[in-house]
Structure formats: structure tokens, C-alpha cells
Design an enzyme around this catalytic site. Structure first.
Site, PDB file in Angstrom:
ATOM      1  CD  GLU A 437      27.332  60.887  40.971  1.00  0.00           C
ATOM      2  OE1 GLU A 437      28.016  61.572  40.827  1.00  0.00           O
ATOM      3  OE2 GLU A 437      27.164  59.427  40.554  1.00  0.00           O
ATOM      4  N   GLY A 438      25.228  63.165  45.379  1.00  0.00           N
ATOM      5  CA  GLY A 438      25.635  64.348  46.477  1.00  0.00           C
ATOM      6  C   GLY A 438      24.002  64.357  46.551  1.00  0.00           C
TER       7      GLY A 438
END
Length: 585
Positions: A437-438
Site C-alpha cells: 500500500e505504498g
């Protein structure tokens, strides 16, 4: 020992520290969600997680998922546990009632998913994207797609995935090559490959709804050319779509969750949102996912702390220095919980858990305010908080999950390095949260470069002023926090000025800036916690640990940033004073 949720800890933070019942009662959809109802939901959620989800965690790790000819078989007990999860109405707890959800506040869903991750991270990966997929489809899907898929996703009858990453395109989504060709009937034919897709194939639900980032014909290069398609495993007529799982990854941890390589062979799909606006549509899903990843970090750290704390209260080794502890009795050795080195580890992690929870739950409350408050200014303030604090939470909480779990393993000595106690699984499982998620580095860049600097720190300053105004300057602890918040406000302006001379500087100090922001938020949280429970010995010990062993990092990180900015200023001045500077021929 299996993880056990502790609703009393949560109630204290929600009621005494964050005043959640009053905040929620002021929002029309939650006027009847009083403290008693919130407490009941927490009790039932805690019971379900402790009795159904936690006991199958170890089997999920040791047996894992099995892959054969495109099919994935879940670990023993996972299918039954997930079905019980659906039957209990737990998926997407905050989905609207008209969509099959329960319409409860986001903060209760936040607590539920924190506990689920703590108890069984592998199983929790399956429903972890449900709310994000629901929000994405609700805001951007056509009426036909919503009629067909929204309630199935809201209730958890069908699970969903987020298909972004390709072998050549990880964080750089502008390089995505998956193609989507429009058809005469309004559908798309989607072709391409995706990797690292959590739950891309499994046997938990009959259908799987894939949200796929793709590129329409003649779309421009880069992120602006990306669209979003909904591609189901099973088509509306029940036939199998051309979606194939080619393999599942052999991973460091999360063995109970299948991480899949997916292939789309002219699979049938439908556009979600507008052409070329795929990232905007998916960003609704990604923001939700990032908050849930932060909660995973908090839950995993709590799970590690519970194991270490229980072990330290049973294991005896050597004599502890200092006064004779009351727990010694007639024993020849003291509990390791009495040893200062072990006490420091346990109290420091407890400080992180409670402080981070207060910030994360406040963020979940702000999600409800941003969506439901009748005052547009209140909605704007809440949205500003979520925008700025979400990357901080994601990065800081997952960093502490891994490093704090490793510290908790240290409490066990050699016993922590073997599987018997289960602490090593938490260390392995938690490591991925810093990546997906980054990555945490991208979260830091997002915070400083994309959100703080464009307005020279004005939005961040507004958030910090709001926190300052919740504190009582007559209290020494509160006054200290107010001073740190002021320092952080000034530092944003300092970085913005230095960035004019060296545009690379913000990328170099982004991690330090995010970290110092989290420490300031934690200082605020602990000031509120201690003010709400001045006589609580355990919380007082954790608060003291925070100030003694965690908060000093604030000065260190501020010093790093300040020195970097000063170096830029000195270099710029030297260049300006150099012979011939500014002279042109």
C-alpha cells in the site's frame, strides 16, 4: 497463547480520551449509536476474534495456502471462520444499511480490523479490502454495476482485490501496460498480467471481484492514461471469466494469505468511473487500505506485546537489580519482568500501542465527520486531518510493528527464535506492512512533498493548531506538547524555504519529517491519555517510558532536518558569493 482483544482498553480511549460517543451522536446517521451500543459491538467483536479467528492463526502459518492447477486451497479452518465472519455481519461493518451493511461508525470497524490483524493477519488479508472496494464502487460505479456487485461486496458474500502492480511497474503505476478494449455492448476486454495480488484466487467465496488498473486504446502515457475496470472471476451468467491465477508466491510471512500472480486473457470487465480517471477512482480504495494497514501495524505490535508480557510474567532468570521485588517469594531467581532491560522493552511498546491507537481512532472518527457532519467547515477540517495524518500513521505504525515485534522477541531470548511461542511469526508477518500500500518512504514523500510543501505548511499548521487548542497550557505536560507542535509548525516553513534553493532536500528529509510528526502526535496523545487517567499506574508507567525512551527522538530528528536546511543555506550563500556569480557574458 492466542491473541485476546481487550475491549476495556479500547473503551477508555474512545470514551475518556477521544469523547467518541458525543462526537458520533452529533452526526445524524449515528444519533442512536450510543456508548452502550458501541460497547456491545466491541464485546461481541472481541469474543468473535478471540474464539474463532485467533485459534487458527498458527495453522495458517505452518500449513499455509496450497496451489494446484490454478486453484488455491486455504489453510484448515479458514473457510469456516470466514463464513462465520460473514454470517455475523462483520464484513464492511460501516457500509450503509441500504447496501446490506450495518451503518455503524468507521471507528468501530477500525477497532475490529485492528483486532483481526492482531489475531490472524493471514486470514484478515481476505476481507481487508472490502470496505475500500465498497467505497470505490459506491462513489464511482455505474448504477448497473452497483446493482450487481455493491451489496455482495458490502456483506462479504464476494471478496474483492486491488490489481495494480505489474512485474515492471511497482510504485511507478504510470508504467502499467494492462490493456482494456471497449466492446459494442459497453463491456471491456481486459488483457495483461498483475503480480502481488492478495487474495487473487481462493476458496473462501464463490466469486472474486477484481478492480484492475488498465489502459484504454490511444490513452496517453503515464498516470493520466490509466482507467479502472471491474473484472469478476464469475460473469453474471455464472460462467468462468478469462481470469487465471498462475502461481502464489512463497513469502517470508503471511502464509495464510495467497499472494497471486494473475493473468487476464481478454477477460470481460466494465469501466469504473471515467476513462483516464482510474487512479482517482482507486485512490478512494487506497486511502482506506492505508489506514487499515496502519491498524494492522498497531494490532501486530499489540499481539507481540501480549506474548512478551505474558512470558515475562512467568519466566524467572537471575536476580533483578534494586530492591527485592514482591514477586520473588522464596524463588532463587526473579521474574524477567522485574529486570529493567525487559521492563523498558515492554513499557516502550505499550507506549507505542496506546499512543498510536489514540491517533488512529481519532482518524477513523474524522472519516465519519468528513462524510456526515452537517457543517461544511467541519467536514473540510476532518478531511484535512485524514489527508495529512493517514501517511504518517501508515508509515510509523508499520515501522514500529516490525521493529517493536523484534524487540518483543528479545524478551524471550532463544525461545523467541523457535516456533513454539509464536513470536517469530509476528516478526515475519509484520515486515510486509512497511512495503505494501505504498512503501513507507513513499508515504513520507507524499506527506512532505505533495501535502505539506505546496501551501508552505499552511494545512499542516492548521492541524497542529487544532491539537494545540485541545491542551491545557497550565499543565506542564500539555505545555511541553504545545511547544513541540510549535516547533513542528516552524520546521515546515523552514523546509519550504530551503527547498527553493535545493528542490532535492525535501526528498532527503521526508522520512525524518514524517517521523517527527508522528512523535509530536504521540506526545499529544499521551498528554490526553494521562489527563484522562491520572491515577492509572500501568498507563503512567507507559507514559513515562514514552517520555524517557521514545520522545527524545523528536530532538534528534529535528536536529537532522535543521542541519540539512542550514547546509543548503550555507551552500547557496557560498555559491552566490563566488567570483563571477551572477555575471553573464
Amino acid at each position: 497463547m492466542d491473541y485476546q482483544p481487550r475491549p476495556d482498553d479500547i473503551r477508555f480511549l474512545l470514551n475518556a480520551v477521544l469523547d467518541a460517543p458525543a462526537r458520533l451522536a452529533a452526526l445524524a446517521p449515528f444519533a442512536e449509536v450510543d456508548e452502550a451500543l458501541q460497547s456491545q459491538v466491541l464485546e461481541e467483536a472481541g469474543r468473535f476474534v478471540g474464539e474463532v479467528v485467533a485459534p487458527i492463526n498458527r495453522g495458517g502459518d505452518e500449513i499455509g495456502c496450497r496451489f494446484s492447477d490454478g486453484d488455491v486451497v486455504s489453510p484448515p479452518g479458514f473457510r469456516d471462520a470466514y463464513q462465520a465472519f460473514v454470517d455475523g455481519g462483520w464484513p464492511a461493518l460501516s457500509a450503509a444499511q441500504e447496501d446490506g451493511g450495518q451503518g455503524l461508525p468507521a471507528v468501530l470497524e477500525a477497532v475490529l480490523y485492528e483486532w483481526l490483524a492482531a489475531a490472524n493477519h493471514g486470514l484478515t488479508m481476505a476481507p481487508g479490502l472490502l470496505h475500500g472496494a465498497y467505497a470505490c464502487l459506491k462513489h464511482h460505479g455505474s448504477e448497473e454495476l452497483k446493482q450487481r456487485y455493491l451489496q455482495k461486496i458490502a456483506t462479504g458474500e464476494w471478496l474483492a482485490t486491488m490489481c495494480l502492480t505489474e512485474a515492471h511497474a511497482g510504485s511507478d503505476l504510470g508504467q502499467v501496460r494492462t490493456r482494456a478494449v471497449p466492446q459494442a455492448d459497453g463491456s471491456l476486454r481486459v488483457s495483461g498480467s498483475k503480480i502481488f495480488i492478495s487474495g487473487g484466487e481462493h476458496d473462501l467465496t464463490q466469486n472474486i471481484v477484481h478492480l484492475v488498473l488498465c489502459r484504454l486504446p490511444d490513452a496517453p502515457a503515464g498516470p493520466k492514461g490509466l482507467s479502472l475496470a471491474l473484472v469478476p472471476k464469475l460473469l453474471p451468467d455464472g460462467t468462468r471469466n478469462a481470469v487465471h491465477c498462475e502461481r502464489i508466491e512463497e513469502k517470508m510471512g503471511l502464509h495464510g494469505s495467497p499472494t497471486c500472480s494473475m493473468r487476464f486473457d481478454e477477460a470481460t470487465g466494465w469501466l469504473v468511473g471515467e476513462p483516464g480517471r482510474g487512479l482517482a477512482a482507486m485512490f478512494v480504495m487506497m486511502n482506506s487500505a492505508r489506514l487499515h494497514v496502519a491498524l494492522q501495524g498497531i494490532g501486530l505490535l499489540d499481539a507481540a506485546w501480549q506474548k512478551a508480557d505474558a512470558y515475562a510474567a512467568e519466566r524467572r532468570q537471575m536476580r533483578a537489580p534494586g530492591p527485592v521485588p514482591a514477586s520473588r517469594g522464596g524463588e532463587s531467581a526473579d521474574l524477567i519482568a522485574e529486570h529493567p532491560a525487559v521492563r523498558r522493552i515492554l513499557d516502550t511498546q505499550r507506549a507505542w500501542i496506546d499512543g498510536a491507537r489514540a491517533i488512529a481512532y481519532r482518524s477513523a472518527l474524522m472519516l465519519d465527520v468528513a462524510e456526515h457532519d452537517a457543517d461544511p467547515k467541519a467536514r473540510e477540517r476532518a478531511q484535512r486531518w485524514c489527508s495529512l495524518v493517514t501517511p504518517v500513521l501508515k508509515a510509523a505504525c508499520t515501522h514500529q510493528a516490525f521493529h517493536g515485534a523484534s524487540e518483543c522477541l528479545q524478551v524471550f531470548g532463544g525461545h523467541g527464535y523457535v516456533r513454539e511461542w509464536g513470536i517469530e511469526q509476528i516478526v515475519r508477518d509484520s515486515r510486509v506492512t512497511m512495503i505494501y500500500e505504498g512503501t513507507n518512504e513513499i508515504q513520507a514523500i507524499d506527506l512532505l512533498v505533495r501535502k505539506v510543501l505546496p501551501d508552505a505548511g499552511a494545512a499542516m499548521s492548521a492541524v497542529l493548531l487544532e491539537l494545540r487548542d485541545t491542551l491545557d497550557a497550565s499543565r506542564e505536560a500539555d505545555a511541553d506538547v504545545q511547544r513541540r507542535l510549535a516547533q513542528l509548525r516552524y520546521m515546515g516553513t523552514t523546509i519550504a524555504m530551503a527547498a527553493h534553493a535545493n528542490p532535492v532536500l525535501p526528498y532527503e528529509v521526508a522520512d525524518d519529517y514524517l517521523r517527527v510528526t508522528m512523535l509530536a502526535l504521540m506526545a499529544w496523545a499521551w498528554a490526553r491519555i494521562e489527563a484522562a487517567a491520572p491515577q492509572d499506574a500501568a498507563r503512567a508507567r507507559a507514559g513515562a517510558a514514552f517520555r524517557r525512551w521514545v520522545l527524545p527522538e523528536f530532538e534528534m530528528r529535528m536536529g537532522i532536518i535543521k542541519r540539512s536546511c542550514e547546509t543548503v543555506a550555507l551552500t547557496h550563500a557560498a555559491q552566490a558569493a563566488a567570483p563571477g556569480a551572477g555575471v553573464s557574458n
